[in-house]
Enzyme design. Structure first.
Site, PDB file in Angstrom:
ATOM      1  N   ASP A   7      11.397   8.309   5.171  1.00 53.98           N
ATOM      2  CA  ASP A   7      10.603   7.115   4.916  1.00 53.98           C
ATOM      3  C   ASP A   7      11.006   6.475   3.598  1.00 53.98           C
ATOM      4  O   ASP A   7      10.621   5.337   3.323  1.00 53.98           O
ATOM      5  CB  ASP A   7       9.100   7.445   4.891  1.00 53.98           C
ATOM      6  CG  ASP A   7       8.249   6.193   4.743  1.00 53.98           C
ATOM      7  OD1 ASP A   7       8.490   5.224   5.487  1.00 53.98           O
ATOM      8  OD2 ASP A   7       7.356   6.167   3.867  1.00 53.98           O
ATOM      9  N   GLY A  49       2.294   7.959  -6.047  1.00 54.10           N
ATOM     10  CA  GLY A  49       3.240   8.195  -7.126  1.00 54.10           C
ATOM     11  C   GLY A  49       3.035   7.220  -8.275  1.00 54.10           C
ATOM     12  O   GLY A  49       2.530   6.108  -8.086  1.00 54.10           O
ATOM     13  N   GLY A  63       4.951   4.595   4.547  1.00 52.26           N
ATOM     14  CA  GLY A  63       3.995   5.691   4.685  1.00 52.26           C
ATOM     15  C   GLY A  63       2.568   5.285   4.401  1.00 52.26           C
ATOM     16  O   GLY A  63       1.636   5.715   5.083  1.00 52.26           O
ATOM     17  N   ILE A 114      -1.659  14.981  -0.096  1.00 54.23           N
ATOM     18  CA  ILE A 114      -0.889  14.488   1.045  1.00 54.23           C
ATOM     19  C   ILE A 114      -0.313  15.649   1.842  1.00 54.23           C
ATOM     20  O   ILE A 114      -0.360  15.653   3.077  1.00 54.23           O
ATOM     21  CB  ILE A 114       0.203  13.509   0.585  1.00 54.23           C
ATOM     22  CG1 ILE A 114      -0.436  12.200   0.104  1.00 54.23           C
ATOM     23  CG2 ILE A 114       1.210  13.235   1.709  1.00 54.23           C
ATOM     24  CD1 ILE A 114       0.542  11.198  -0.477  1.00 54.23           C
ATOM     25  N   ARG A 138      -1.119  29.304  -5.568  1.00 52.97           N
ATOM     26  CA  ARG A 138      -2.572  29.332  -5.441  1.00 52.97           C
ATOM     27  C   ARG A 138      -2.908  29.718  -4.006  1.00 52.97           C
ATOM     28  O   ARG A 138      -2.017  29.872  -3.172  1.00 52.97           O
ATOM     29  CB  ARG A 138      -3.190  27.986  -5.801  1.00 52.97           C
ATOM     30  CG  ARG A 138      -2.849  26.833  -4.886  1.00 52.97           C
ATOM     31  CD  ARG A 138      -3.540  25.556  -5.358  1.00 52.97           C
ATOM     32  NE  ARG A 138      -3.449  24.466  -4.407  1.00 52.97           N
ATOM     33  CZ  ARG A 138      -2.433  23.623  -4.315  1.00 52.97           C
ATOM     34  NH1 ARG A 138      -1.398  23.743  -5.134  1.00 52.97           N
ATOM     35  NH2 ARG A 138      -2.440  22.649  -3.414  1.00 52.97           N
ATOM     36  N   ARG A 158       9.824  10.490  -2.567  1.00 52.61           N
ATOM     37  CA  ARG A 158      10.567   9.369  -3.130  1.00 52.61           C
ATOM     38  C   ARG A 158      12.033   9.610  -2.835  1.00 52.61           C
ATOM     39  O   ARG A 158      12.491  10.765  -2.758  1.00 52.61           O
ATOM     40  CB  ARG A 158      10.344   9.262  -4.641  1.00 52.61           C
ATOM     41  CG  ARG A 158       8.963   8.759  -5.042  1.00 52.61           C
ATOM     42  CD  ARG A 158       8.781   7.287  -4.688  1.00 52.61           C
ATOM     43  NE  ARG A 158       7.529   6.730  -5.192  1.00 52.61           N
ATOM     44  CZ  ARG A 158       6.396   6.684  -4.514  1.00 52.61           C
ATOM     45  NH1 ARG A 158       6.347   7.193  -3.281  1.00 52.61           N
ATOM     46  NH2 ARG A 158       5.311   6.138  -5.040  1.00 52.61           N
ATOM     47  N   HIS A 172       9.951   2.818   4.031  1.00 54.76           N
ATOM     48  CA  HIS A 172       8.930   3.127   3.013  1.00 54.76           C
ATOM     49  C   HIS A 172       7.586   2.502   3.411  1.00 54.76           C
ATOM     50  O   HIS A 172       7.011   1.706   2.675  1.00 54.76           O
ATOM     51  CB  HIS A 172       9.359   2.640   1.626  1.00 54.76           C
ATOM     52  CG  HIS A 172       8.599   3.307   0.512  1.00 54.76           C
ATOM     53  ND1 HIS A 172       9.053   3.339  -0.779  1.00 54.76           N
ATOM     54  CD2 HIS A 172       7.391   3.953   0.494  1.00 54.76           C
ATOM     55  CE1 HIS A 172       8.179   3.981  -1.546  1.00 54.76           C
ATOM     56  NE2 HIS A 172       7.151   4.368  -0.791  1.00 54.76           N
TER      57      HIS A 172
END
Length: 320
Positions: A260, A81, A286, A157, A181, A237, A284
């Site tokens: 997370d 991010g 990850g 991810i 897609r 987030r 947090h």
């Protein structure tokens, strides 16, 4: 390391002599300056042409030197991010490239996503509490097998999470991204179809970037559409989820959550999320694993090499 007064500066949060594959200083027209967010800058920010943002140091540190970086051409994050940098983009000169760390965090983040899914479904937090209390908590628990998993934010991810779901005999994996897609594993649905897909999912995994469009994406309406007993997993987030709306749902016992990331973050003592029923929280982490550093160093070396050669950097998110 000898510095060339005529060369441009590259600010690195890892010492240059610890990164294999960097162009030779001086001869490449570059000087390497180490800055990991400390109070003193390593040199005049106006001479910085390539800025690698310190990892996991927060917005205030990430943005602090930007006002003086009048010559910067590339701002490279070490996170997937870039929301901790975007508040300072107005300070940058026109034409500066903002790049993310695509390729660095996929493995670690996908691992933790699977760990949180399995731990939540199979009741691992309860087993740990049972062990602490010397209680044998036998019984039947949900399996990941035969479940439908919805991945919201099907980028690199999200795809890595699906890679790791493959051996678990899921009934289906549904994929959602900003636009439709086709992939080798099947269709990716546009975000506009998300409301219709939510009631089908037993597990909903959030892996989107934080943007104005995704802030509070998982709001009361989103959560209400999730089926009874479903699990929400936030790998994105914290503000992608409306915390107040989530608390209402988990406190009712209708859904569960594995987080997370949280909003606020770090989660303060006394916050109701800590003890909300059916909520598993990791702090947090990850991307914070042994896999981070070698991948981060390879990315930095590759990006600086492209820059020294006058080539366009990879992973460009936007240009100012």
């Amino acid at each position: 390391m000898t510095l060339d007064d005529t060369a441009a500066d590259v600010w690195l949060p890892i010492p240059a002599d610890e990164i294999d594959g960097l162009p030779a200083p001086g001869a490449s027209g570059l000087n390497y300056r180490f800055w990991d967010g400390g109070p003193e800058f390593p040199a005049d920010p106006a001479r910085c042409a390539f800025y690698v943002v310190p990892y996991m140091k927060g917005e205030a540190i990430a943005v602090r030197p930007l006002a003086g970086m009048s010559s910067v051409r590339v701002v490279q994050t070490l996170s997937a991010g870039v929301d901790h940098v975007t508040p300072g983009l107005d300070l940058l000169p026109p034409g500066a490239r903002l790049c993310n760390a695509r390729g660095v965090h996929e493995a670690s983040t996908a691992e933790l996503a699977l760990a949180l899914i399995l731990a939540s479904l199979r009741g691992i937090p309860g087993f740990v509490r049972g062990q602490d209390a010397e209680e044998w908590r036998a019984g039947f628990y949900p399996a990941l097998a035969d479940k439908t998993v919805l991945i919201v934010g099907y980028g690199s991810i999200g795809a890595a999470i699906e890679d790791r779901l493959a051996p678990f005999e899921c009934a289906r994996v549904l994929r959602v991204a900003r636009s439709a897609r086709t992939t080798g594993r099947g269709p990716v649905h546009p975000l506009t179809e998300l409301p219709a897909l939510l009631p089908e999912a037993d597990v909903v995994v959030l892996a989107t970037p934080l943007t104005p469009q995704t802030r509070h994406l998982a709001d009361a309406g989103f959560l209400t559409r999730m089926k009874d007993g479903a699990l929400l997993v936030n790998m994105a987030r914290g503000p992608v989820v409306d915390t107040a709306a989530l608390l209402k749902e988990v406190e009712s016992g209708r859904i569960t959550a594995a987080l997370d990331v949280t909003d606020p973050e770090p989660l303060p003592a006394g916050h109701p999320l800590w003890h909300a029923p059916g909520v598993l929280i990791s702090p947090h982490v990850g991307g914070s694993t042994s896999a981070f550093m070698p991948r981060a160093k390879r990315l930095i070396a590759a990006q600086v090499t492209r820059f020294a050669a006058g080539e366009e950097p990879a992973n460009v998110v936007l240009t100012t």
